[in-house]
Design a protein around this motif. Structure first.
Motif, PDB file in Angstrom:
ATOM      1  N   MET A   1      -2.314  -7.649 -13.628  1.00  0.00           N
ATOM      2  CA  MET A   1      -1.636  -6.446 -13.134  1.00  0.00           C
ATOM      3  C   MET A   1      -0.872  -6.733 -11.859  1.00  0.00           C
ATOM      4  SD  MET A   1      -4.798  -4.209 -11.619  1.00  0.00           S
ATOM      5  CE  MET A   1      -3.871  -2.910 -10.873  1.00  0.00           C
ATOM      6  N   GLY A   2       0.033  -5.794 -11.469  1.00  0.00           N
ATOM      7  CA  GLY A   2       0.823  -5.964 -10.251  1.00  0.00           C
ATOM      8  C   GLY A   2      -0.074  -6.238  -9.065  1.00  0.00           C
ATOM      9  N   LYS A   3      -0.200  -5.288  -8.147  1.00  0.00           N
ATOM     10  CA  LYS A   3      -1.072  -5.472  -6.987  1.00  0.00           C
ATOM     11  C   LYS A   3      -2.242  -4.511  -7.168  1.00  0.00           C
ATOM     12  CE  LYS A   3      -0.827  -5.565  -2.012  1.00  0.00           C
ATOM     13  NZ  LYS A   3      -0.157  -5.120  -0.811  1.00  0.00           N
ATOM     14  N   ALA A   4      -3.454  -5.024  -7.043  1.00  0.00           N
ATOM     15  CA  ALA A   4      -4.628  -4.207  -7.360  1.00  0.00           C
ATOM     16  C   ALA A   4      -4.625  -2.873  -6.611  1.00  0.00           C
ATOM     17  CB  ALA A   4      -5.890  -5.000  -7.054  1.00  0.00           C
ATOM     18  N   THR A   5      -4.164  -2.887  -5.370  1.00  0.00           N
ATOM     19  CA  THR A   5      -4.197  -1.655  -4.573  1.00  0.00           C
ATOM     20  C   THR A   5      -2.804  -1.026  -4.422  1.00  0.00           C
ATOM     21  OG1 THR A   5      -3.993  -3.080  -2.653  1.00  0.00           O
ATOM     22  CG2 THR A   5      -6.228  -2.321  -3.220  1.00  0.00           C
ATOM     23  N   GLY A   6      -1.845  -1.540  -5.207  1.00  0.00           N
ATOM     24  CA  GLY A   6      -0.452  -1.085  -5.060  1.00  0.00           C
ATOM     25  C   GLY A   6      -0.299   0.414  -5.225  1.00  0.00           C
ATOM     26  N   PHE A   7      -0.996   0.987  -6.213  1.00  0.00           N
ATOM     27  CA  PHE A   7      -0.809   2.427  -6.472  1.00  0.00           C
ATOM     28  C   PHE A   7      -1.325   3.290  -5.323  1.00  0.00           C
ATOM     29  CE2 PHE A   7      -5.085   3.915  -7.648  1.00  0.00           C
ATOM     30  CZ  PHE A   7      -5.751   2.714  -7.839  1.00  0.00           C
ATOM     31  N   MET A   8      -2.177   2.715  -4.458  1.00  0.00           N
ATOM     32  CA  MET A   8      -2.659   3.478  -3.292  1.00  0.00           C
ATOM     33  C   MET A   8      -1.762   3.240  -2.079  1.00  0.00           C
ATOM     34  SD  MET A   8      -6.776   3.204  -3.594  1.00  0.00           S
ATOM     35  CE  MET A   8      -6.927   1.439  -3.546  1.00  0.00           C
ATOM     36  N   GLU A   9      -1.107   2.089  -2.055  1.00  0.00           N
ATOM     37  CA  GLU A   9      -0.316   1.735  -0.860  1.00  0.00           C
ATOM     38  C   GLU A   9       1.113   2.261  -0.890  1.00  0.00           C
ATOM     39  OE1 GLU A   9      -0.391  -2.483   0.113  1.00  0.00           O
ATOM     40  OE2 GLU A   9      -2.389  -2.563  -0.787  1.00  0.00           O
ATOM     41  N   TYR A  10       1.702   2.299  -2.084  1.00  0.00           N
ATOM     42  CA  TYR A  10       3.135   2.621  -2.169  1.00  0.00           C
ATOM     43  C   TYR A  10       3.382   3.941  -2.901  1.00  0.00           C
ATOM     44  CZ  TYR A  10       3.194  -2.440  -1.389  1.00  0.00           C
ATOM     45  OH  TYR A  10       2.971  -3.702  -0.895  1.00  0.00           O
ATOM     46  N   SER A  11       4.492   4.575  -2.539  1.00  0.00           N
ATOM     47  CA  SER A  11       4.880   5.824  -3.210  1.00  0.00           C
ATOM     48  C   SER A  11       5.993   5.535  -4.217  1.00  0.00           C
ATOM     49  CB  SER A  11       5.427   6.834  -2.215  1.00  0.00           C
ATOM     50  OG  SER A  11       4.552   6.954  -1.153  1.00  0.00           O
ATOM     51  N   ARG A  12       6.273   6.506  -5.048  1.00  0.00           N
ATOM     52  CA  ARG A  12       7.381   6.377  -5.992  1.00  0.00           C
ATOM     53  C   ARG A  12       8.701   6.401  -5.239  1.00  0.00           C
ATOM     54  NH1 ARG A  12       9.050   7.673 -11.441  1.00  0.00           N
ATOM     55  NH2 ARG A  12      10.991   8.860 -11.464  1.00  0.00           N
TER      56      ARG A  12
END
Ligand SMILES: Cc1cc2nc3c(=O)[nH]c(=O)nc-3n(C[C@H](O)[C@H](O)[C@H](O)COP(=O)(O)OP(=O)(O)OC[C@H]3O[C@@H](n4cnc5c(N)ncnc54)[C@H](O)[C@@H]3O)c2cc1C
Ligand code: SF4
Length: 493
Positions: A1-12
């Motif tokens: 997967m991309g970055k394990a914590t990416g969905f918590m760190e970045y916005s759309r």
């Protein structure tokens, strides 16, 4: 997967759009790509969830959910996050023949069912798709793939929209000799004449047609099957025929005053505008000019929105769009939960432009036109309307009721009718002897065979007016079925 914590760190981050007032002064594409860094962050937001609903491609309550061509979205999200664009392109081309179209104008049902979208705005999948393919062309990674072996089988495809193009591409790669017939002067179907230039620049369609031509596909334009060449002639010259004729028979408005001058079908308005732009940059004057006029678009859908954007660019005095249904809610309703496509209020490009130019959203909801009135010379001068209430009967069925006292008169010199399409055109089907139901060709999804030996059908002509991504899906699948029919087996997906 991309970055394990990416969905918590970045916005759309949404694909950038040119300033509405600036883009109204030309006919160039209104959207612009995100930067590589922003796209890498979007790739990082992908959770590579165990069940990626984004690529399931089905329908919930008749509305598309997930990607109908089953794009391998989590795989290319990961590759983009890591900057491995060429590999991302290879994965993308496994399922999508024309990402440069879908990456620009697909309504992205994948994003509605993205798992991140349960609690946050979805990964910007469509923006990633667009840049992968754009980089492919820019870097010379897309080259003509000329088949090394030919089977000697000849296939005619009637109609050069996305369904016909996808079928042609697949069958050509399988080594068959493919000829695409198109009655218009340019190939592309609604990609060329329908979707306006500011949504999809026609150079992008031409680039793909040129590539397919280099790969060995014959395009014969200005030729209407059924008139210039009969169905019998075509069947006798080819081993198989695929009907990809679209569903462009327009629904009319049967109403008092319909005969007034100034009332046109939306498609006539959009097609002549694009043709005149491409032929002469509007110098030939062969388009419906709304400059300085009051324009009303009847029909609340995307075709209507394209008419609004076109009239704004022509400097119409006023532009209003009538819709039968009430305004959508700003958040999902209880009967429209994830992963279904979100039926929520959005400000599409045309409405954003209207707000910028005229200070208000042009949409009028729950409105019905009662009659159209012409002046003494037969020219349209006004529309009479009434507001409607959407109610549910005791069986839960919706119906509309007029609201007494809500009558209104609207000035208008032009009306564009955009209330949908009835289906495909029947005379051609009669010539082939092909059966149909409700103006859609009878051919089972997944099989695509009509009742006539060797004649297949795909795209809007079979399914009814739909989306580019479904047309590509059906084009790919009908190719597999035709290959199997001609060769006894097929390795096409
Ligand atoms: C104004 C408008 C805007 C749209 N915008 C979008 C959008 O933003 N995103 C999206 O996903 N979808 C959009 N759609 C829907 C999408 O364009 C269609 O679903 C898709 O193009 C269908 O592809 P198709 O190949 O089946 O048919 P079409 O694209 O309709 O192509 C059929 C072709 O067959 C040709 N043909 C018909 N009969 C004959 C004959 N007898 N001989 C030779 N040629 C013939 C026609 O001239 C036409 O070129 C839009 C539709 C319209 C009308
Ligand atoms: S084709 Fe449409 S649904 Fe499929 S990934 Fe691209 S934007 Fe999403």
């Amino acid at each position: 997967m991309g970055k394990a914590t990416g969905f918590m760190e970045y916005s759309r981050e949404k694909s950038k759009e040119r300033n509405p007032l600036e883009r109204l002064s030309d006919w160039k594409e209104y959207s612009a790509p995100l930067s590589d860094e922003a796209l890498s962050r979007q790739g990082a937001r992908c959770m590579d969830c165990a069940t990626p609903f984004c690529h399931m491609g089905t329908e919930i309550n008749g509305v598309t959910t997930g990607c109908p061509i089953h794009n391998l979205i989590p795989e290319w999200n990961d590759l983009v996050y890591r900057g491995r664009w060429k590999e991302a392109l290879e994965r993308l081309l496994k399922t999508n023949n024309f990402p440069e179209f879908t990456g620009r104008v697909c309504p992205a049902p994948c994003e509605g069912s993205c798992t991140v979208a349960i609690s946050d705005p979805a990964v910007a999948i469509k923006s990633i798709e667009r840049t992968i393919i754009d980089k492919g062309f820019e870097n010379g990674w897309i080259e003509p793939r000329i088949p090394v072996k030919r089977t000697g089988k000849k296939i005619a495809i009637v109609g050069s929209g996305p369904a016909g193009l996808a079928a042609a591409d697949q069958l050509n790669q399988a080594g068959h000799n493919v000829t695409v017939y198109e009655r218009a002067d340019r190939a592309g179907g609604l990609l060329t004449y329908g979707i306006p230039n500011m949504k999809l620049e026609k150079e992008i369609v031409e680039r793909r047609i040129n590539l397919l031509t280099q790969e060995g596909i014959d395009f014969i334009t200005n030729t209407e099957i059924g008139k210039d060449i009969t169905a019998e002639e075509l069947k006798s010259q080819y081993d198989s025929v695929i009907l990809c004729t679209g569903a462009q028979k327009q629904r009319d408005l049967v109403i008092e005053g319909r005969e007034a001058k100034g009332i046109h079908f939306a498609m006539d308005y959009l097609t002549t505008s694009t043709k005149s732009l491409l032929d002469s940059n509007f110098k030939d004057g062969k388009f419906i000019d709304t400059k300085g006029k009051d324009v009303i678009v009847i029909g609340g859908g995307d075709t209507g929105a394209d008419c609004v954007a076109t009239a704004l660019r022509q400097n119409a005095n006023s532009v209003v769009q009538f819709g039968k249904h009430p305004q959508l809610p700003t958040e999902r309703a209880a009967d429209n939960m994830w992963p279904a496509y979100p039926q929520v209020f959005t400000l599409e490009y045309a409405y954003e432009e209207a707000e910028a130019k005229h200070g208000e959203d042009p949409r009028q909801y729950s409105i019905q036109t009662k009659k159209m009135v012409a002046d003494e010379n037969g020219n349209l001068k006004e529309l009479h309307t009434i507001q409607m209430e959407k109610l549910k009967d005791e069986n839960g069925k919706f119906y509309f009721k007029e609201i007494p006292g809500s009558e209104k008169v609207w000035p208008a010199q032009f009306v564009f009718i955009a209330i949908g399409f009835e289906g495909t055109e029947m005379p051609l089907l009669s010539q082939f002897g092909v059966n149909s139901t409700n103006q859609k060709i009878d051919a089972k999804y997944g099989e695509y065979r009509t009742n006539v030996e060797g004649v297949f059908a795909a795209g809007d002509a079979r399914r009814g007016q739909s989306l580019i991504v479904w047309a590509i899906n059906e084009g790919r699948e009908v190719a597999r079925e035709v290959d199997r029919y001609l060769m006894g087996a097929s390795v096409l997906p």
